[in-house]
Design a protein around this motif. Structure first.
Motif, PDB file in Angstrom:
ATOM      1  N   ASP A   2       0.825  -1.205   0.000  1.00 41.20           N
ATOM      2  CA  ASP A   2       0.000   0.000   0.000  1.00 41.20           C
ATOM      3  C   ASP A   2       0.856   1.250   0.000  1.00 41.20           C
ATOM      4  OD1 ASP A   2      -2.353  -1.412  -0.014  1.00 41.20           O
ATOM      5  OD2 ASP A   2      -2.576  -1.406   2.164  1.00 41.20           O
ATOM      6  N   GLY A   3       0.483   2.194  -0.845  1.00 41.79           N
ATOM      7  CA  GLY A   3       1.175   3.474  -0.896  1.00 41.79           C
ATOM      8  C   GLY A   3       2.410   3.504  -1.776  1.00 41.79           C
ATOM      9  N   VAL A   4       2.793   2.367  -2.343  1.00 47.15           N
ATOM     10  CA  VAL A   4       3.954   2.314  -3.234  1.00 47.15           C
ATOM     11  C   VAL A   4       3.445   2.122  -4.650  1.00 47.15           C
ATOM     12  CG1 VAL A   4       6.073   1.093  -3.818  1.00 47.15           C
ATOM     13  CG2 VAL A   4       5.416   1.356  -1.429  1.00 47.15           C
ATOM     14  N   GLU A   5       3.702   3.091  -5.512  1.00 47.00           N
ATOM     15  CA  GLU A   5       3.229   3.033  -6.891  1.00 47.00           C
ATOM     16  C   GLU A   5       4.121   2.137  -7.748  1.00 47.00           C
ATOM     17  OE1 GLU A   5       0.422   4.555  -8.086  1.00 47.00           O
ATOM     18  OE2 GLU A   5       0.039   5.075  -6.004  1.00 47.00           O
ATOM     19  N   GLY A   6       3.521   1.550  -8.782  1.00 48.75           N
ATOM     20  CA  GLY A   6       4.274   0.788  -9.769  1.00 48.75           C
ATOM     21  C   GLY A   6       4.584  -0.628  -9.333  1.00 48.75           C
ATOM     22  N   ALA A   7       5.299  -1.311 -10.208  1.00 44.69           N
ATOM     23  CA  ALA A   7       5.833  -2.639  -9.925  1.00 44.69           C
ATOM     24  C   ALA A   7       7.350  -2.486  -9.851  1.00 44.69           C
ATOM     25  CB  ALA A   7       5.440  -3.613 -11.029  1.00 44.69           C
ATOM     26  N   PHE A  29       8.546  -0.134 -12.747  1.00 46.89           N
ATOM     27  CA  PHE A  29       7.710  -0.087 -13.946  1.00 46.89           C
ATOM     28  C   PHE A  29       6.420   0.645 -13.625  1.00 46.89           C
ATOM     29  CE2 PHE A  29      10.084  -4.070 -13.644  1.00 46.89           C
ATOM     30  CZ  PHE A  29      10.931  -3.937 -14.737  1.00 46.89           C
ATOM     31  N   PHE A  30       6.086   1.643 -14.448  1.00 48.15           N
ATOM     32  CA  PHE A  30       4.898   2.449 -14.192  1.00 48.15           C
ATOM     33  C   PHE A  30       3.900   2.441 -15.340  1.00 48.15           C
ATOM     34  CE2 PHE A  30       8.126   4.299 -11.412  1.00 48.15           C
ATOM     35  CZ  PHE A  30       7.469   4.214 -10.204  1.00 48.15           C
ATOM     36  N   GLU A 113      -0.961  -4.869 -13.319  1.00 43.00           N
ATOM     37  CA  GLU A 113      -1.792  -3.695 -13.032  1.00 43.00           C
ATOM     38  C   GLU A 113      -0.996  -2.677 -12.208  1.00 43.00           C
ATOM     39  OE1 GLU A 113      -5.752  -4.451 -11.664  1.00 43.00           O
ATOM     40  OE2 GLU A 113      -6.298  -5.414 -13.557  1.00 43.00           O
ATOM     41  N   GLY A 114      -0.159  -3.148 -11.301  1.00 42.38           N
ATOM     42  CA  GLY A 114       0.694  -2.236 -10.540  1.00 42.38           C
ATOM     43  C   GLY A 114       1.688  -1.517 -11.437  1.00 42.38           C
ATOM     44  N   GLY A 115       2.126  -2.198 -12.486  1.00 42.49           N
ATOM     45  CA  GLY A 115       3.081  -1.624 -13.425  1.00 42.49           C
ATOM     46  C   GLY A 115       2.432  -0.831 -14.540  1.00 42.49           C
ATOM     47  N   GLY A 116       1.126  -0.596 -14.443  1.00 40.07           N
ATOM     48  CA  GLY A 116       0.449   0.241 -15.427  1.00 40.07           C
ATOM     49  C   GLY A 116      -0.249  -0.512 -16.535  1.00 40.07           C
ATOM     50  N   GLY A 117      -0.242  -1.839 -16.489  1.00 37.67           N
ATOM     51  CA  GLY A 117      -0.907  -2.641 -17.512  1.00 37.67           C
ATOM     52  C   GLY A 117      -2.347  -2.932 -17.139  1.00 37.67           C
TER      53      GLY A 117
END
Length: 130
Positions: A2-7, A29-30, A113-117
């Motif tokens: 939680d609170g950490v963006e991306g992979a 990865f974003f 999904e965390g990496g923007g996919g």
């Protein structure tokens, strides 16, 4: 997390330096965009799944780059690293999809999904369970 963006990608140091046994953050990865890279899984399904056959033909006709190792993890990793592409693994009446939701689809989908996919089960997000 939680609170950490991306992979994020970590590397376990296995050398004989002072960092031996430590995890080192090496990449993040974003975004995963559309691109001309495709990684088809379960290609046997194209024999009696007309929609899948048409999709594979479309990718080939439009000169998409084929990424096929026979494994979801290396193919999806390549898509994350390149920041573009699509992995698909549909079923058919004679070629069932062999991916397990708990051990393969959910963890890799979470990373994508965390990496923007995006993920999909064909009609909606891969995480929209009935």
């Amino acid at each position: 997390i939680d609170g950490v963006e991306g992979a994020h990608e970590f590397l376990l140091m296995d050398d004989f330096s002072g960092r031996h046994g430590s995890w080192v953050h090496v990449a993040e990865f974003f975004s995963v965009a559309e691109g001309k890279l495709f990684a088809p899984g379960n290609l046997r399904a194209a024999q009696d799944n007309e929609g899948y056959k048409e999709l594979i033909d479309y990718y080939n006709t439009n000169k998409y780059q084929l990424r096929y190792t026979g494994g979801m993890v290396p193919d999806v990793n390549q898509i994350l690293v390149k920041g573009k592409g699509v992995f698909c693994n549909p079923a058919s009446p004679t070629a069932k999809a062999k991916l397990r939701v708990l051990y393969e689809v959910a963890p890799i989908g979470f990373l994508m999904e965390g990496g923007g996919g995006k993920t999909s089960q064909g009609k909606q997000s891969g995480f929209a369970f009935p």
